[in-house]
Design an enzyme around this catalytic site. Structure first.
Site, PDB file in Angstrom:
ATOM      1  N   ASP A  15      13.353 -43.820  20.319  1.00 55.81           N
ATOM      2  CA  ASP A  15      12.549 -44.010  19.158  1.00 55.81           C
ATOM      3  C   ASP A  15      12.110 -45.327  18.629  1.00 55.81           C
ATOM      4  OD1 ASP A  15      12.867 -42.127  16.124  1.00 55.81           O
ATOM      5  OD2 ASP A  15      12.427 -44.109  15.923  1.00 55.81           O
ATOM      6  N   ASP A 109       6.224 -41.554  17.478  1.00 57.42           N
ATOM      7  CA  ASP A 109       7.271 -42.800  18.042  1.00 57.42           C
ATOM      8  C   ASP A 109       8.715 -42.365  18.543  1.00 57.42           C
ATOM      9  OD1 ASP A 109       8.897 -42.054  15.604  1.00 57.42           O
ATOM     10  OD2 ASP A 109       9.388 -44.298  15.505  1.00 57.42           O
ATOM     11  N   GLU A 110       8.687 -41.117  18.957  1.00 60.68           N
ATOM     12  CA  GLU A 110       9.923 -40.665  19.403  1.00 60.68           C
ATOM     13  C   GLU A 110       9.627 -39.736  20.608  1.00 60.68           C
ATOM     14  OE1 GLU A 110      12.742 -38.340  16.918  1.00 60.68           O
ATOM     15  OE2 GLU A 110      11.327 -38.451  15.438  1.00 60.68           O
TER      16      GLU A 110
HETATM   17  P1  TTP Z   1      10.533 -42.955  11.914  1.00 66.70           P
HETATM   18  O1  TTP Z   1      11.020 -43.053  13.249  1.00 66.70           O
HETATM   19  O2  TTP Z   1      11.499 -41.975  10.990  1.00 66.70           O
HETATM   20  O3  TTP Z   1      10.646 -44.355  11.050  1.00 66.70           O
HETATM   21  P2  TTP Z   1      10.609 -45.948  11.679  1.00 66.70           P
HETATM   22  O4  TTP Z   1       9.975 -45.784  12.969  1.00 66.70           O
HETATM   23  O5  TTP Z   1       9.423 -46.417  10.697  1.00 66.70           O
HETATM   24  O6  TTP Z   1      11.649 -46.729  11.624  1.00 66.70           O
HETATM   25  P3  TTP Z   1      13.107 -46.487  12.368  1.00 66.70           P
HETATM   26  O7  TTP Z   1      13.286 -47.872  13.083  1.00 66.70           O
HETATM   27  O8  TTP Z   1      14.081 -46.018  11.404  1.00 66.70           O
HETATM   28  O9  TTP Z   1      12.766 -45.464  13.652  1.00 66.70           O
HETATM   29  O10 TTP Z   1       8.913 -42.640  11.725  1.00 66.70           O
HETATM   30  C1  TTP Z   1       8.115 -43.277  12.722  1.00 66.70           C
HETATM   31  C2  TTP Z   1       6.922 -43.257  11.998  1.00 66.70           C
HETATM   32  O11 TTP Z   1       6.451 -42.107  11.258  1.00 66.70           O
HETATM   33  C3  TTP Z   1       6.978 -44.425  10.705  1.00 66.70           C
HETATM   34  O12 TTP Z   1       6.578 -45.581  11.369  1.00 66.70           O
HETATM   35  C4  TTP Z   1       5.924 -43.999  10.057  1.00 66.70           C
HETATM   36  C5  TTP Z   1       5.618 -42.188  10.118  1.00 66.70           C
HETATM   37  N1  TTP Z   1       6.325 -41.786   8.994  1.00 66.70           N
HETATM   38  C6  TTP Z   1       5.990 -41.488   7.889  1.00 66.70           C
HETATM   39  O13 TTP Z   1       4.517 -41.584   7.862  1.00 66.70           O
HETATM   40  N2  TTP Z   1       6.514 -40.888   6.877  1.00 66.70           N
HETATM   41  C7  TTP Z   1       7.895 -40.778   6.688  1.00 66.70           C
HETATM   42  O14 TTP Z   1       8.274 -40.338   5.830  1.00 66.70           O
HETATM   43  C8  TTP Z   1       8.752 -41.234   7.771  1.00 66.70           C
HETATM   44  C9  TTP Z   1      10.104 -41.003   7.864  1.00 66.70           C
HETATM   45  C10 TTP Z   1       7.874 -41.772   8.921  1.00 66.70           C
HETATM   46 MG    MG Z   2      11.333 -44.801  14.617  1.00 66.24          MG
END
Ligand code: TTP
Ligand code: MG
Length: 364
Positions: A15, A109-110
């Site tokens: 992720d 992103d994952e």
């Molecule tokens: P996440 O993996 O939940 O968050 P992140 O990568 O920003 O942070 P983390 O380091 O905690 O993993 O989500 C990935 C992407 O998805 C994030 O950059 C933006 C998008 N996203 C949204 O558009 N709305 C949301 O509510 C969430 C949680 C994520």
């Molecule tokens: Mg993330």
């Protein structure tokens, strides 16, 4: 990093850290040490991503922008550019693909990766491949990731979240149950807000409380999900990593002129089909990591059972041998009108059937 099971675990969840914000920082080094929020500025927008510097002040994903700005007035706000994030996501995927064909993306992103010995493309332990991948993503793409490594999907996902950002976290079989016991119920995959509320109404808010309940009690409360849940809280998740690419399966089947029952007759049919499946795989230049047995009952009910092979194969004998125990369980007197065998989790033929001492055979 040290862990007694480090080199035995093969399920990974990778992720990206503060994904959209990290991409923006990569593209504008002046932002590197600043709090950055990706989202539409202005009254009604919400935060899409807050970088880890901004998070120190409180902003989080999905928070109204006005609230985030009140918490962190110095934040630099950047509107999202989805096409760019998609491109970055594809480049990351291309690096994953060097390690394994079995990639299951969950969002931009994952992704889950299956790095088990029969699947991975490089003969190194999953942990080693993951460290290399994380480093390559940082160096070549310019964003950081957090890695979770475990023995199934839900624990790999849980792990990837435990050491963010730039993390590498491992959950082994020995500690899974006791670690789960320390978590809130919402940490379990599938317990969303609604289920959490229902459980909380009965005073159940922690995983150890769920662990103490028999399966029947969970089924009584949550229906079919109760059965899944009773396994998940014990660290048991049977889901495979499923590649999103058309990693199509190869199969063959036959419909009997008269319905067939009994292990013996069905076995003979299966043996024939395994031979023709081998031919199909050879022609396609593919090998199966999983063998699938399919049956259709006299009243047209389809059932399929599958089992993972120790190594991907093209060989009829191996496919047959592993499908047989599945058939044994199904051949309980029921009459069947059709039997089929298939190969799933396909890999290129080159990765199939590592030669052993006893098969110095004619195949090149
Ligand atoms: P996440 O993996 O939940 O968050 P992140 O990568 O920003 O942070 P983390 O380091 O905690 O993993 O989500 C990935 C992407 O998805 C994030 O950059 C933006 C998008 N996203 C949204 O558009 N709305 C949301 O509510 C969430 C949680 C994520
Ligand atoms: Mg993330």
């Amino acid at each position: 990093m040290s862990h007694p099971e480090l080199f035995d675990l093969t399920f990974a969840h990778v992720d990206c850290d503060a994904f959209y914000a990290s991409v923006e920082k990569r593209d504008n080094p002046l932002l590197r040490d600043k709090p950055v929020i990706v989202g539409h500025p202005g009254g009604r927008g919400v935060v899409t991503t807050a970088c880890y510097i901004a998070r120190r002040y409180g902003p989080r994903s999905a928070m109204p922008m006005f609230k985030a700005m009140a918490l962190c007035p110095d934040a630099v706000v950047i509107p999202p550019e989805m096409a760019k994030y998609k491109r970055v996501s594809q480049s990351i995927r291309a690096l994953f693909a060097k390690a394994t064909p079995l990639i299951e993306p969950v969002s931009l992103d994952e992704a889950y990766l299956d790095l088990s010995p029969g699947i991975r493309l490089i003969d190194r332990p999953a942990a080693v491949l993951l460290v290399r991948l994380a480093r390559a993503i940082e160096r070549d793409i310019g964003v950081t990731v957090s890695v979770g490594l475990s023995y199934n999907k839900s624990l790999a996902k849980l792990a990837s979240d435990r050491d963010k950002p730039r993390g590498f976290s491992v959950i082994g079989r020995a500690e899974a149950v006791s670690l789960l016991a320390t978590l809130p119920a919402t940490a379990i995959h599938g317990i969303g807000a609604a289920t959490a509320r229902r459980l909380a109404a009965e005073g159940i808010t922690r995983v150890d409380q769920l662990q103490a309940l028999p399966e029947a009690a969970l089924v009584a409360r949550l229906g079919k999900f109760g059965r899944t849940l009773s396994r998940l809280v014990q660290g048991d998740d049977p889901r495979q990593v499923v590649a999103d690419r058309p990693c199509k399966s190869v199969s063959t089947e036959t419909t009997f002129s008269q319905d067939l029952a009994g292990f013996g007759p069905l076995t003979e049919a299966l043996r024939m089909l395994a031979g023709s499946l081998e031919g199909r795989l050879r022609r396609a230049g593919l090998a199966g990591g999983t063998v699938v047995l399919k049956l259709k009952t006299a009243d047209f009910q389809s059932v399929s059972r599958q089992t993972r092979l120790p190594d991907p194969t093209q060989r009829a004998s191996v496919l047959f041998e592993h499908a047989l125990p599945l058939l044994r369980r199904m051949a309980d007197g029921r009459a069947y009108r059709l039997i089929g065998i298939g190969a799933d989790h396909l890999v290129p033929a080159e990765q199939a059937d590592p030669p052993d001492l006893f098969t110095a055979g004619p195949h090149p």
